[in-house]
Structures are given as structure tokens and as C-alpha cells.
Design a protein around this motif. Structure first.
Motif, mmCIF file in Angstrom:
data_model
loop_
_atom_site.group_PDB
_atom_site.id
_atom_site.type_symbol
_atom_site.label_atom_id
_atom_site.label_comp_id
_atom_site.label_asym_id
_atom_site.label_seq_id
_atom_site.Cartn_x
_atom_site.Cartn_y
_atom_site.Cartn_z
ATOM 1 N N HIS A 39 0.832 -1.200 0.000
ATOM 2 C CA HIS A 39 0.000 0.000 0.000
ATOM 3 C C HIS A 39 0.872 1.257 0.000
ATOM 4 O O HIS A 39 0.623 2.208 -0.746
ATOM 5 C CB HIS A 39 -0.933 -0.012 1.215
ATOM 6 C CG HIS A 39 -1.763 1.220 1.352
ATOM 7 N ND1 HIS A 39 -2.826 1.478 0.532
ATOM 8 C CD2 HIS A 39 -1.664 2.272 2.209
ATOM 9 C CE1 HIS A 39 -3.360 2.645 0.875
ATOM 10 N NE2 HIS A 39 -2.674 3.140 1.890
ATOM 11 N N THR A 40 1.904 1.242 0.817
ATOM 12 C CA THR A 40 2.818 2.379 0.894
ATOM 13 C C THR A 40 3.571 2.565 -0.418
ATOM 14 O O THR A 40 3.710 3.684 -0.923
ATOM 15 C CB THR A 40 3.810 2.183 2.055
ATOM 16 O OG1 THR A 40 3.069 2.032 3.263
ATOM 17 C CG2 THR A 40 4.759 3.356 2.179
ATOM 18 N N TYR A 42 2.658 1.600 -3.425
ATOM 19 C CA TYR A 42 1.750 2.032 -4.488
ATOM 20 C C TYR A 42 1.449 3.532 -4.420
ATOM 21 O O TYR A 42 1.100 4.131 -5.416
ATOM 22 C CB TYR A 42 0.447 1.251 -4.443
ATOM 23 C CG TYR A 42 0.561 -0.161 -4.970
ATOM 24 C CD1 TYR A 42 1.655 -0.585 -5.717
ATOM 25 C CD2 TYR A 42 -0.437 -1.076 -4.716
ATOM 26 C CE1 TYR A 42 1.753 -1.864 -6.184
ATOM 27 C CE2 TYR A 42 -0.355 -2.373 -5.188
ATOM 28 C CZ TYR A 42 0.739 -2.754 -5.927
ATOM 29 O OH TYR A 42 0.814 -4.028 -6.407
ATOM 30 N N GLN A 43 1.602 4.139 -3.254
ATOM 31 C CA GLN A 43 1.349 5.569 -3.120
ATOM 32 C C GLN A 43 2.534 6.413 -3.589
ATOM 33 O O GLN A 43 2.392 7.615 -3.777
ATOM 34 C CB GLN A 43 1.014 5.918 -1.679
ATOM 35 C CG GLN A 43 -0.330 5.393 -1.239
ATOM 36 C CD GLN A 43 -0.630 5.736 0.199
ATOM 37 O OE1 GLN A 43 0.268 5.999 0.984
ATOM 38 N NE2 GLN A 43 -1.907 5.729 0.549
ATOM 39 N N ASP A 45 4.482 6.349 -6.544
ATOM 40 C CA ASP A 45 4.376 6.815 -7.925
ATOM 41 C C ASP A 45 3.413 5.895 -8.666
ATOM 42 O O ASP A 45 3.797 4.783 -9.069
ATOM 43 C CB ASP A 45 5.756 6.801 -8.593
ATOM 44 C CG ASP A 45 5.735 7.338 -10.008
ATOM 45 O OD1 ASP A 45 4.669 7.770 -10.500
ATOM 46 O OD2 ASP A 45 6.810 7.315 -10.648
ATOM 47 N N PRO A 46 2.175 6.332 -8.855
ATOM 48 C CA PRO A 46 1.196 5.466 -9.517
ATOM 49 C C PRO A 46 1.633 5.009 -10.916
ATOM 50 O O PRO A 46 1.238 3.939 -11.371
ATOM 51 C CB PRO A 46 -0.060 6.340 -9.606
ATOM 52 C CG PRO A 46 0.081 7.316 -8.485
ATOM 53 C CD PRO A 46 1.567 7.572 -8.380
ATOM 54 N N ARG A 49 4.057 1.639 -10.576
ATOM 55 C CA ARG A 49 3.646 0.620 -9.616
ATOM 56 C C ARG A 49 4.282 -0.737 -9.875
ATOM 57 O O ARG A 49 4.724 -1.405 -8.944
ATOM 58 C CB ARG A 49 2.128 0.473 -9.598
ATOM 59 C CG ARG A 49 1.462 1.573 -8.856
ATOM 60 C CD ARG A 49 -0.022 1.337 -8.761
ATOM 61 N NE ARG A 49 -0.622 2.349 -7.913
ATOM 62 C CZ ARG A 49 -1.900 2.438 -7.696
ATOM 63 N NH1 ARG A 49 -2.734 1.595 -8.254
ATOM 64 N NH2 ARG A 49 -2.369 3.387 -6.916
#
Length: 110
Positions: A39-40, A42-43, A45-46, A49
Motif C-alpha cells: 500500500h505504501t 503504491y502511493q 508513484d502510480p 507501480r
């Protein structure tokens, strides 16, 4: 939860029920860490991913392999008690690092 699982495994070294419970607790702790980490990541740089997740999973795997090797060394040095103690100490150290890292990051943005 991981530290508690290793502590339980250390006390229940010859009891299959305690070892099984420790294994379930450890699996929950590892899966929770994996999901939280992804989760971290993925936040960050979209648009990147897939690349970031590849690096994250590779690092996760390398950490697991290193932990397995260090666990084998601990077993050779001190038996099951040393493995349980080593396994319980590592997540506590990680938690201490995380709490200090979070605080210093919060101060820098204030």
C-alpha cells in the motif's frame, strides 16, 4: 504480533498446538506487513507501480532469505530458544525504528 508469535513458539517448543498457533500468528503478521508495505509503495508513484512492486517483493524475498539463514545460525549457536529470541527481537527492533522514523518525518514537515 510477530514478536508474540516467536515468544509463543519459544515457550511451546515441544507442544504442537502452541507451535501451530504461533505459525498462524506469524503468518498473519507477515501478510499484514506485506499488504501495508505494498500500500505504501503504491502511493509513491502510480505510474511506476509495477517496477516499485517488483523491487519491493524482491527486497521482501531477500529479507526472508537472510532471516532464514540467520535463524539457522541462531539454531546452531543456541538451539530453539535462540531462534525464538532472535525472531522475537527483530520485529521489536523494526517497530522501534519505525516509531522513531515516523516522529522525525513528522517534525520535518511541521
Amino acid at each position: 504480533m510477530a514478536a508474540a508469535a516467536f515468544t509463543l513458539a519459544g515457550f511451546g517448543g515441544r507442544t504442537i498446538v502452541l507451535i501451530a498457533l504461533a505459525a498462524v500468528l506469524l503468518d498473519v503478521a507477515v501478510q499484514t506487513t506485506l499488504i501495508t508495505g505494498q500500500h505504501t509503495v503504491y502511493q509513491l508513484d502510480p505510474g511506476a507501480r509495477a517496477r516499485l512492486n517488483s523491487v519491493f517483493i524482491a527486497t521482501f524475498f531477500i529479507g526472508g532469505a537472510a532471516g532464514s539463514q540467520l535463524g539457522a545460525i541462531a539454531f546452531n549457536v543456541g538451539g530453539w530458544s535462540a531462534v525464538a529470541a532472535f525472531g522475537a527481537v527483530l520485529p521489536v527492533l523494526a517497530l522501534l525504528y519505525w516509531t522513531t522514523e515516523r516522529r522525525s518525518g513528522a517534525r520535518a514537515t511541521s
